[in-house]
Design a protein around this motif. Structure first.
Motif, short mmCIF file in Angstrom:
data_model
loop_
_atom_site.label_atom_id
_atom_site.label_comp_id
_atom_site.label_asym_id
_atom_site.label_seq_id
_atom_site.Cartn_x
_atom_site.Cartn_y
_atom_site.Cartn_z
N TYR A 132 0.93 -1.30 -0.01
CA TYR A 132 0.13 0.05 0.19
C TYR A 132 0.85 1.36 0.04
O TYR A 132 1.88 1.24 0.79
N ALA A 133 0.38 2.21 -0.76
CA ALA A 133 1.03 3.55 -0.76
C ALA A 133 -0.19 4.44 -0.43
O ALA A 133 -1.07 4.53 -1.13
N ALA A 134 -0.01 5.40 0.62
CA ALA A 134 -0.83 6.55 1.00
C ALA A 134 -1.22 7.43 -0.19
O ALA A 134 -0.18 7.96 -0.64
N GLY A 135 -2.55 7.33 -0.60
CA GLY A 135 -2.75 8.24 -1.77
C GLY A 135 -2.53 9.68 -1.88
O GLY A 135 -2.63 10.36 -2.56
N ASN A 136 -2.51 10.35 -0.50
CA ASN A 136 -2.15 11.69 -0.53
C ASN A 136 -0.86 12.10 -0.02
O ASN A 136 -0.44 13.08 0.31
N ASN A 137 0.47 11.12 -0.51
CA ASN A 137 1.57 11.34 -0.17
C ASN A 137 2.39 11.40 -1.39
O ASN A 137 2.63 10.29 -1.90
N VAL A 179 1.54 -2.92 -6.48
CA VAL A 179 1.44 -1.69 -5.68
C VAL A 179 -0.11 -1.20 -5.70
O VAL A 179 -0.51 -1.08 -6.71
N ILE A 180 -0.62 -0.84 -4.48
CA ILE A 180 -1.93 -0.42 -4.40
C ILE A 180 -1.78 1.04 -3.92
O ILE A 180 -1.27 1.37 -2.68
N PHE A 181 -2.41 2.21 -4.69
CA PHE A 181 -2.48 3.53 -4.11
C PHE A 181 -3.85 3.79 -3.65
O PHE A 181 -4.68 3.36 -4.17
N ASP A 182 -3.87 4.06 -2.47
CA ASP A 182 -4.72 3.98 -1.44
C ASP A 182 -5.40 5.46 -1.29
O ASP A 182 -4.78 6.30 -0.78
N VAL A 183 -6.72 5.48 -1.69
CA VAL A 183 -7.43 6.65 -1.42
C VAL A 183 -8.59 6.46 -0.24
O VAL A 183 -9.62 7.22 -0.04
N GLU A 184 -8.59 5.36 0.42
CA GLU A 184 -9.55 4.80 1.54
C GLU A 184 -9.07 5.27 2.74
O GLU A 184 -8.86 6.27 3.08
N ASP A 185 -8.63 3.88 3.68
CA ASP A 185 -8.45 4.33 4.94
C ASP A 185 -7.02 5.17 5.32
O ASP A 185 -7.09 5.94 6.39
N LYS A 193 -10.10 13.35 0.81
CA LYS A 193 -10.30 12.47 -0.10
C LYS A 193 -10.39 12.94 -1.59
O LYS A 193 -9.67 12.27 -2.56
N ASP A 194 -10.72 14.25 -1.84
CA ASP A 194 -10.63 14.92 -3.16
C ASP A 194 -9.23 15.13 -3.74
O ASP A 194 -8.96 14.86 -4.76
N SER A 195 -8.49 15.54 -2.68
CA SER A 195 -7.15 15.97 -3.40
C SER A 195 -6.21 14.54 -3.59
O SER A 195 -5.31 14.26 -4.38
N ALA A 196 -6.59 13.55 -2.47
CA ALA A 196 -5.78 12.09 -2.83
C ALA A 196 -6.05 11.50 -4.18
O ALA A 196 -5.38 11.11 -4.91
N ARG A 197 -7.66 11.61 -4.50
CA ARG A 197 -8.00 11.30 -5.92
C ARG A 197 -7.28 12.00 -7.08
O ARG A 197 -6.73 11.35 -7.82
N ASP A 217 -1.35 -16.70 -2.09
CA ASP A 217 -0.27 -16.38 -3.13
C ASP A 217 0.60 -15.26 -2.60
O ASP A 217 1.63 -15.27 -3.15
N GLY A 218 0.11 -14.62 -1.84
CA GLY A 218 0.90 -13.14 -1.29
C GLY A 218 0.34 -12.47 -0.24
O GLY A 218 -0.73 -13.13 0.30
N LYS A 219 0.93 -11.60 0.14
CA LYS A 219 0.59 -11.00 1.34
C LYS A 219 0.63 -9.38 1.16
O LYS A 219 1.56 -9.05 0.67
N SER A 220 -0.44 -8.60 1.89
CA SER A 220 -0.22 -7.24 1.67
C SER A 220 0.70 -6.66 2.71
O SER A 220 1.14 -7.40 3.74
N CYS A 221 1.38 -5.67 2.43
CA CYS A 221 2.24 -4.94 3.34
C CYS A 221 2.16 -3.44 3.24
O CYS A 221 1.72 -3.00 2.16
N VAL A 222 2.47 -2.75 4.30
CA VAL A 222 2.26 -1.39 4.35
C VAL A 222 3.74 -0.77 4.35
O VAL A 222 3.82 0.67 4.30
N ASN A 223 5.03 -1.48 4.70
CA ASN A 223 6.16 -0.90 4.75
C ASN A 223 7.08 -1.49 3.74
O ASN A 223 7.20 -2.99 3.79
N PRO A 224 7.72 -1.07 3.17
CA PRO A 224 8.84 -1.66 2.20
C PRO A 224 9.90 -2.81 2.73
O PRO A 224 10.45 -3.68 2.25
N ARG A 225 10.11 -2.32 4.07
CA ARG A 225 10.69 -3.30 4.91
C ARG A 225 10.59 -4.71 4.84
O ARG A 225 11.07 -5.63 5.22
#
Lengths: 302, 91
Positions: free
Chosen positions: A12-17, A32-38, A45-49, A224-232
């Motif tokens: 995940y990558a936070a969509g507003n960053n 990689v998932i660009f996140d505009v949710e949580d 929400k508008d700016s992340a989009r 098949d795989g796992k989600s993660c929030v940190n590149p480490r």
């Protein structure tokens, strides 16, 4: 065979960053998932989009890029789809999937967008995260609701919360047992529908040992795989999901004796005194396919 | 075509971002951009032009923009301006 794409890690990558978005693919995650949710506050929400749209539209990424939209029952979900489909992400990730109807609704919107923008029909896929008992009960219906469906994921924190328990770390043996049934059911549903299964994030980035145990567990369950929030966390997850040299060597030998038996038309095959039957051949083929996709094996080798 | 009716802000002061404050201006005033950037000499005029171009593309001819840029890429600047436009207009 886009569905068989390697997805050991889904980061995940936070969509507003903007910093996270522009460097999203440099850490080696398979997806990689660009996140505009949580990860995005209600006020942004508008700016992340807008930011995610412009990043996907303008930057070249070396890996698959999906977008996690807000659920279509929230005030932002449909706007997210309208704005972000115009940038052509590789897939839409829907959080909190509960019914096949939601998936068919999103499928229709994607189909319209593909026509409007002249994209190849069917090129935008869908991954759905199951986070509630209702979603779990309907997991197969969700997984088979659209040919765009390429993976089912489980949202561990949300799922545990909806059970009124918590996501525990446990130890190597008890690891996250509150999710044991749910994880297995996700794998069953995904396999029945012929799509991938992706496990939840592990949020304590300092605890590498428990992460490794958890990845080992979900690999054994069939994920098949796992989600993660940190590149480490990427290297550890890849290490577990990538076949070892020993596994590759064995798989190669299994296929060797299998092919030999086929040419000789002999019925029973043995390797090192063990009978080799069809499930073992299929597993060996899968190990080599995974190893090839992960770049640790080429057919001429071994 | 957007019409600015209020002052609005978008973006952050974080690295690789840009903070934009967009306000309406009198008809005929044109687009005035006040920019603060660590790379003012190298990229200042490019960033100002990009901001003006993005506003004009949305049909805005008159506006006052205060921007604090922290090493943002063009696509980030464009996105922040577009968000500010939506927030400042009645869309």
């Amino acid at each position: 065979m886009a569905k068989e794409k390697l997805r050991r890690t889904v980061m995940y990558a936070a969509g507003n960053n903007p910093g996270l978005l522009q460097n999203a693919d440099i850490y080696g995650a398979d997806s990689v998932i660009f996140d505009v949710e949580d990860s995005v506050s209600v006020m942004e929400k508008d700016s992340a989009r807008d930011l995610v749209y412009h990043a996907i539209k303008n930057l070249q990424y070396s890996c698959e890029i999906g977008v996690r939209i807000n659920h279509i029952s929230t005030p932002w979900g449909y706007d997210d789809l309208e704005c972000l489909l115009a940038a052509k992400p590789d897939y839409i990730r829907l959080p909190k999937g509960e019914t096949g109807d939601e998936i068919r609704d999103i499928d229709n919107i994607i189909t319209k967008a593909e026509k409007e923008y002249g994209y190849e029909p069917g090129s935008i896929q869908i991954m759905v995260s199951v986070e509630t008992p209702k979603g779990l009960r309907n997991a197969y219906e969700i997984a088979s609701a659209s040919p765009r469906m390429m993976a089912l994921a489980i949202g561990g924190e949300d799922f545990s919360a909806s059970l009124k328990t918590e996501k525990t770390k446990g130890n190597a043996i008890t690891a996250g047992r509150e999710l044991f049934v749910a994880r297995s059911m996700i794998v069953f549903a995904a396999r029945e529908a012929g799509i991938q299964a992706i496990d939840s994030v592990f949020s304590d980035i300092r605890d590498e040992e428990t992460l490794r145990n958890e990845v080992q567990l979900v690999k054994e369950l069939g994920f098949d795989g796992k989600s993660c929030v940190n590149p480490r966390q990427i290297d550890i997850i890849h290490e577990v999901f990538t076949p070892s040299e020993k596994e590759i060597h064995y798989a190669h030998r299994v296929l060797g004796v299998f092919e030999e038996a086929q040419t000789k038309k002999s019925g029973v095959i043995a390797l090192d005194g063990k009978m080799i039957d069809m499930p073992m051949v299929i597993r060996a083929q899968r190990v080599l396919a995974l190893a090839t996709a992960a770049g640790v094996y080429r057919k001429e080798e071994a | 075509m957007s019409k600015l009716v209020r002052t609005a802000q978008a973006g952050t002061m974080e690295s690789t971002d840009i903070l934009v404050v967009l306000a309406p201006a009198e008809a005929g005033a044109g687009i005035q951009v006040e920019l603060v950037s660590p790379t003012m000499r190298q990229h200042g005029s490019h960033i100002k032009q990009l901001i003006a171009k993005t506003l004009q593309a949305a049909g805005i001819a008159d506006a006052v923009v205060h921007a604090t840029e922290k090493g943002a890429m063009d696509c980030t600047i464009e996105a922040r301006i577009k968000t500010a436009i939506k927030r400042a207009s009645n869309e």
